[in-house]
Design an enzyme around this catalytic site. Structure first.
Site, mmCIF file in Angstrom:
data_model
loop_
_atom_site.group_PDB
_atom_site.id
_atom_site.type_symbol
_atom_site.label_atom_id
_atom_site.label_comp_id
_atom_site.label_asym_id
_atom_site.label_seq_id
_atom_site.Cartn_x
_atom_site.Cartn_y
_atom_site.Cartn_z
ATOM 1 N N CYS A 119 -15.204 5.572 36.513
ATOM 2 C CA CYS A 119 -16.023 4.471 36.008
ATOM 3 C C CYS A 119 -15.090 3.468 35.322
ATOM 4 C CB CYS A 119 -17.046 5.016 35.011
ATOM 5 S SG CYS A 119 -18.032 3.723 34.240
ATOM 6 N N LYS A 142 -24.737 -14.113 -5.358
ATOM 7 C CA LYS A 142 -25.703 -13.049 -5.578
ATOM 8 C C LYS A 142 -25.378 -11.950 -4.569
ATOM 9 C CE LYS A 142 -30.621 -12.091 -5.972
ATOM 10 N NZ LYS A 142 -30.559 -10.873 -5.190
ATOM 11 N N LYS A 159 -26.896 -19.522 -13.987
ATOM 12 C CA LYS A 159 -27.187 -19.082 -15.358
ATOM 13 C C LYS A 159 -26.857 -20.185 -16.358
ATOM 14 C CE LYS A 159 -26.080 -14.346 -14.109
ATOM 15 N NZ LYS A 159 -25.023 -13.345 -13.966
ATOM 16 N N GLU A 197 3.886 1.667 -1.273
ATOM 17 C CA GLU A 197 4.458 1.940 -2.601
ATOM 18 C C GLU A 197 3.403 2.523 -3.529
ATOM 19 O OE1 GLU A 197 7.266 -1.203 -4.369
ATOM 20 O OE2 GLU A 197 6.478 -2.091 -2.527
ATOM 21 N N ASP A 253 0.775 4.262 -2.606
ATOM 22 C CA ASP A 253 0.548 5.653 -2.194
ATOM 23 C C ASP A 253 1.631 6.568 -2.746
ATOM 24 O OD1 ASP A 253 -1.654 4.868 -0.880
ATOM 25 O OD2 ASP A 253 -0.758 4.886 1.127
ATOM 26 N N CYS A 292 -25.245 5.014 36.326
ATOM 27 C CA CYS A 292 -24.425 4.139 35.484
ATOM 28 C C CYS A 292 -24.424 2.734 36.069
ATOM 29 C CB CYS A 292 -23.007 4.694 35.409
ATOM 30 S SG CYS A 292 -21.842 3.543 34.675
ATOM 31 N N ASP A 339 -25.522 -8.596 -2.492
ATOM 32 C CA ASP A 339 -26.661 -7.873 -1.954
ATOM 33 C C ASP A 339 -26.366 -6.373 -1.965
ATOM 34 O OD1 ASP A 339 -29.105 -7.488 -0.941
ATOM 35 O OD2 ASP A 339 -28.644 -8.162 1.094
ATOM 36 N N CYS A 345 -20.644 2.048 37.505
ATOM 37 C CA CYS A 345 -20.042 2.755 38.646
ATOM 38 C C CYS A 345 -21.043 3.533 39.489
ATOM 39 C CB CYS A 345 -18.947 3.693 38.154
ATOM 40 S SG CYS A 345 -19.621 5.134 37.290
ATOM 41 N N GLU A 368 -22.891 -4.895 -9.759
ATOM 42 C CA GLU A 368 -23.519 -4.605 -8.477
ATOM 43 C C GLU A 368 -22.587 -3.720 -7.653
ATOM 44 O OE1 GLU A 368 -26.416 -6.057 -8.354
ATOM 45 O OE2 GLU A 368 -27.069 -6.121 -6.257
ATOM 46 N N CYS A 380 -22.572 8.171 31.085
ATOM 47 C CA CYS A 380 -22.203 8.175 32.496
ATOM 48 C C CYS A 380 -21.276 9.355 32.759
ATOM 49 C CB CYS A 380 -21.486 6.860 32.802
ATOM 50 S SG CYS A 380 -20.469 6.916 34.270
ATOM 51 N N SER A 419 -34.955 -8.462 -13.900
ATOM 52 C CA SER A 419 -34.760 -8.932 -12.539
ATOM 53 C C SER A 419 -34.566 -10.456 -12.569
ATOM 54 C CB SER A 419 -35.997 -8.519 -11.756
ATOM 55 O OG SER A 419 -35.869 -8.903 -10.450
ATOM 56 N N LEU A 420 -34.424 -11.070 -11.424
ATOM 57 C CA LEU A 420 -34.219 -12.523 -11.375
ATOM 58 C C LEU A 420 -35.365 -13.187 -10.635
ATOM 59 C CD1 LEU A 420 -30.487 -12.704 -10.198
ATOM 60 C CD2 LEU A 420 -31.365 -13.380 -12.417
ATOM 61 N N ASP A 461 0.845 -1.198 0.000
ATOM 62 C CA ASP A 461 0.000 0.000 0.000
ATOM 63 C C ASP A 461 0.880 1.249 0.000
ATOM 64 O OD1 ASP A 461 -2.015 -1.752 0.140
ATOM 65 O OD2 ASP A 461 -2.755 -1.147 2.123
ATOM 66 N N ARG A 511 -30.439 1.005 -11.644
ATOM 67 C CA ARG A 511 -31.425 0.226 -12.393
ATOM 68 C C ARG A 511 -32.745 0.967 -12.515
ATOM 69 N NH1 ARG A 511 -35.268 -3.649 -10.827
ATOM 70 N NH2 ARG A 511 -35.833 -4.997 -12.559
ATOM 71 N N GLU A 554 -22.499 -17.957 -9.622
ATOM 72 C CA GLU A 554 -21.746 -16.884 -8.967
ATOM 73 C C GLU A 554 -22.539 -16.410 -7.761
ATOM 74 O OE1 GLU A 554 -21.865 -13.541 -11.846
ATOM 75 O OE2 GLU A 554 -22.815 -14.968 -13.164
ATOM 76 N N LYS A 593 -31.700 -18.611 -3.597
ATOM 77 C CA LYS A 593 -31.425 -17.849 -2.374
ATOM 78 C C LYS A 593 -31.086 -18.751 -1.193
ATOM 79 C CE LYS A 593 -33.306 -13.916 -1.933
ATOM 80 N NZ LYS A 593 -33.857 -12.682 -2.360
ATOM 81 N N TYR A 639 -21.136 -8.510 -13.743
ATOM 82 C CA TYR A 639 -21.575 -9.873 -14.016
ATOM 83 C C TYR A 639 -22.312 -10.062 -15.330
ATOM 84 C CZ TYR A 639 -25.429 -7.825 -11.272
ATOM 85 O OH TYR A 639 -26.387 -7.001 -10.767
#
Ligand code: IVH
Length: 687
Positions: free
Chosen positions: A445, A130, A305, A50, A52, A423, A132, A426, A189, A439, A97-98, A48, A151, A128, A329, A241
């Site tokens: 505490c 799905k 698919k 290098e 940067d 609290c 979310d 304490c 997605e 508190c 849609s599916l 990371d 969409r 593959e 699902k 996808y």
């Protein structure tokens, strides 16, 4: 480097320009290549750090040559001006849609139907995860990302191009060496990783904003922003996808399509598989469901698919979904159980959080017996009481939450939940701040003391290695540490008595504590854990005041003279330093040898590199009014002027710029576009 900004040589020869151009090209290509390895291949070849360094090099070179900045540069992901509303985009082809199935018998029936309609006894599938998140359409022309949309209703979506540009895993340029099609429309997605989602929610609650209910809402809310700077600040990722349209013949199977997408540089799921039979699909589903909780992002099933494209065409589509694919699902992760008790826990800053203790219930293969209720308002809103039946939700490794109460006919309910007045740890009195109750016991505490020490020892504060949660709990539990200063009086003998501590571990910890005795002012301030004073404000204070004494003796008015500090932070600072116990601890820390590095007098209140200089605007600005632009300039300690001179820091050229632009060119004054100007402001002020 700031310096270079002003000493741009107006008479640069075209040779130098060419060599700078070559350098820019090389850097952009390298960064693109490493983005590809990181996001698509999941096989980074450099650290990371290098990466940067390369990125910084590009930023600096572009800053010195703003006229050579191109829109596909990795530095140009952020900076577009805010919009009044999201435009509409007509999708080239409907985004369907599916159909979802949960029952394995239905999946077997799907396979039977495919075989029957295709008149074959074997159908190969691609499977593959799905994801979310939310579905987007991405358009690439001549290899450049030109438009992206949500969409929407499937026919018309919202134009979120500038927001999508901020997503690092989305290439702005395809891999030209792989000869991508001249026109390519891809579906993918956008989602958020779970750890990023939690961190974002923590940040939102700290700022007093509402937390997102789940990663999907967080992703949708973040992508559909009018101000792409907000999206840029949100950790979104994208996975592709489907090829929706392209110039030339498309690959002949879905598998080849995914391979092609990957070759062209687009991120595709590494969990994709080819299954020769439906049994292999069922096995993939089982295995993926088991792995689900170990994935860093949420998936809610697998997408199956039909692999061959000619077969897909033959099968066609219904009105809402294609016939050749289904979402298989996973079992739902919401279950109903009973709240057996509501207890209250105390966090680092003393915040009291109600927690529901549940009759253990299995949700998505994991037994859940507790769920956070966030705060008193949330409990009241959902009206959750002891004895209630509730729906429990679990999203990946998200701390389980109560989705809602389920009313049971004829039930007798207990009294509404109320936050305690004292609290629970304490017994100190509690106070209220908005939705939050905390508190007032502070270091007295134990819950807060542990949190305060962990924070003090953390990486961005005093960085005491080896002083983690477990050790802190032991030190506080044994009464060895009652305030921060006690850390510096710990002895080897005391440590050796603790469970798990031997000679070597004791020496390591004592050395780490000793090393922390030299600390910069900002880290020390940050480590004190003053409410509202995080890393950034600590830095601002250190630069402004230079010494702890100066900060401790400042009053509210003085704090408020500082740009970034408003009434809440100044009140918090003053009340912290007024508190005798805090002053005593700071005093003892210094007596015990803690040496806080002060800022040299010459750098105190160090002006921004723009202080005292002027900005000139020419032409129309798209995203902000002149008044807003002036406020931004003044934040840099600079002024707005109407004429260009040698003293002008920079000229911001909008649409149809006037003669001031020529004047700037003549004088070799830095010229910025509106986007670049906004970026500069962001960089300098962090806003
Ligand atoms: S294919 C017409 N593949 O699930 C088929 N969709 O519930 C196009 N989704 O709207 C979709 N992961 O947003 C496909 N690997 C994947 C997916 C996926 C997530 C989403 C997609 C769709 C929704 C349907």
């Amino acid at each position: 480097m700031q310096h270079d900004l002003f000493n741009k040589n107006p008479g640069a020869t075209s040779d130098t320009t060419r060599s700078v151009q070559e350098q820019l090209l090389r850097l952009k290509e390298q960064i693109r290549h490493h983005d590809f390895l990181y996001y698509v291949k999941d096989r980074p070849e450099i650290s990371d750090g290098e990466y940067d360094r390369l990125f910084r090099e590009l930023v600096e070179l572009e800053r010195a040559h703003p006229e050579l900045v191109t829109s596909d540069s990795p530095t140009q992901r952020i900076g577009a001006p805010p919009l009044d509303e999201l435009g509409k985009v007509q999708h080239q082809r409907p985004m369907l849609s599916l159909d979802s199935l949960v029952d394995p018998a239905d999946v077997l029936a799907f396979d039977q139907r495919m075989k029957r309609e295709l008149e074959t006894d074997q159908v190969e599938y691609t499977v593959e995860p799905k994801f979310d998140g939310l579905s987007v359409e991405l358009v690439y022309d001549q290899g450049s990302f030109v438009q992206g949309s949500t969409r929407g209703d499937g026919t018309t979506g919202e134009d979120v191009t500038i927001n999508l540009r901020t997503i690092r895993s989305l290439p702005l340029q395809l891999q030209s060496s792989a000869h991508p099609p001249a026109h390519l429309v891809v579906r993918g997605e956008v989602y958020m990783r779970l750890d990023d989602f939690h961190a974002l929610n923590r940040r939102m609650t700290e700022q007093g904003d509402d937390a997102f209910a789940n990663p999907r809402n967080a992703a949708a809310g973040s992508l559909r922003q009018l101000d792409s700077h907000i999206t840029a600040d949100r950790p979104l990722v994208v996975t592709c996808y489907e090829v929706m349209a392209m110039d030339g013949p498309p690959p002949s199977s879905h598998w080849d399509e995914l391979e092609a997408l990957a070759m062209w540089g687009l991120p595709v799921s590494s969990l994709r598989r080819r299954c020769e039979t439906i049994d292999a699909v069922m096995a993939f589903h089982r295995k993926t469901e088991q792995r689900r909780d170990n994935l860093p992002y949420e998936i809610d099933g697998v997408v199956v698919k039909v692999n061959r494209r000619d077969w897909q065409k033959q099968l066609g589509a219904k009105s809402r979904s294609p016939r050749w694919t289904i979402a298989y699902k996973f079992a739902p992760r919401k279950e109903i159980t009973v709240v057996q008790d509501i207890v209250v826990s105390v966090g680092r800053t003393g915040t009291l959080t109600p927690l529901a203790l549940l009759r253990p219930v299995e949700v998505g293969g994991v037994t859940i017996s507790r769920a956070t209720l966030h705060n008193a308002d949330e409990v009241a809103r959902k009206d959750i009481r002891v004895g209630d039946s509730v729906k429990v939700e679990r999203a990946g490794d998200v701390i389980p939450a109560i989705a809602e109460r389920v009313s049971v006919p004829g039930e007798t309910r207990s009294a509404p939940f109320a936050m305690p007045n004292r609290c629970p740890v304490c017994r100190s009195a509690v106070a209220r701040e908005g939705a939050y109750v905390y508190c007032t016991g502070q270091a007295a505490c134990p819950a807060q003391l542990k949190g305060a020490i962990e924070h003090f020892a953390s990486k961005s504060a005093l960085n005491i290695e080896g002083l983690g949660k477990k050790t802190v709990a032991q030190l506080v539990g044994q009464g060895l540490v009652q305030d921060l200063a006690d850390l510096y009086q710990l002895s080897r003998v005391q440590l050796l008595r603790l469970e798990g501590f031997a000679e070597r571990s004791s020496t390591l910890l004592l050395n780490a504590i000793a090393r922390s005795k030299r600390v910069s002012l900002d880290r020390f301030l940050m480590g004190l854990g003053i409410r509202q004073v995080g890393q950034h404000i600590a830095k601002v204070l250190a630069r402004e005041f230079g010494s702890l004494d100066a900060i401790m003796s400042a009053d509210q008015d003085r704090f408020q003279t500082i740009q970034e500090i408003g009434p809440e932070i100044s009140a918090s600072l003053v009340s912290y330093f007024q508190e005798n116990s805090n002053r005593r601890v700071i005093n003892r820390l210094q007596k015990l040898g803690l040496s806080i590095e002060e800022i040299p007098a010459a750098q105190i209140g160090a002006p921004s590199p723009f202080a005292g200089r002027s900005f000139v605007f020419t032409g129309g600005l798209a995203g902000l009014s002149r008044g807003e632009a002036k406020t931004l300039v003044e934040r840099l300690g600079a002024t707005v002027s109407s004429s260009v001179s040698k003293k002008t820091a920079c000229v911001v050229a909008g649409v149809d710029p006037g003669s001031k632009l020529d004047q700037a060119r003549k004088l070799g004054v830095m010229i910025l576009s509106e986007d670049e100007f906004l970026q500069l402001i962001k960089k300098q002020t962090g806003t």
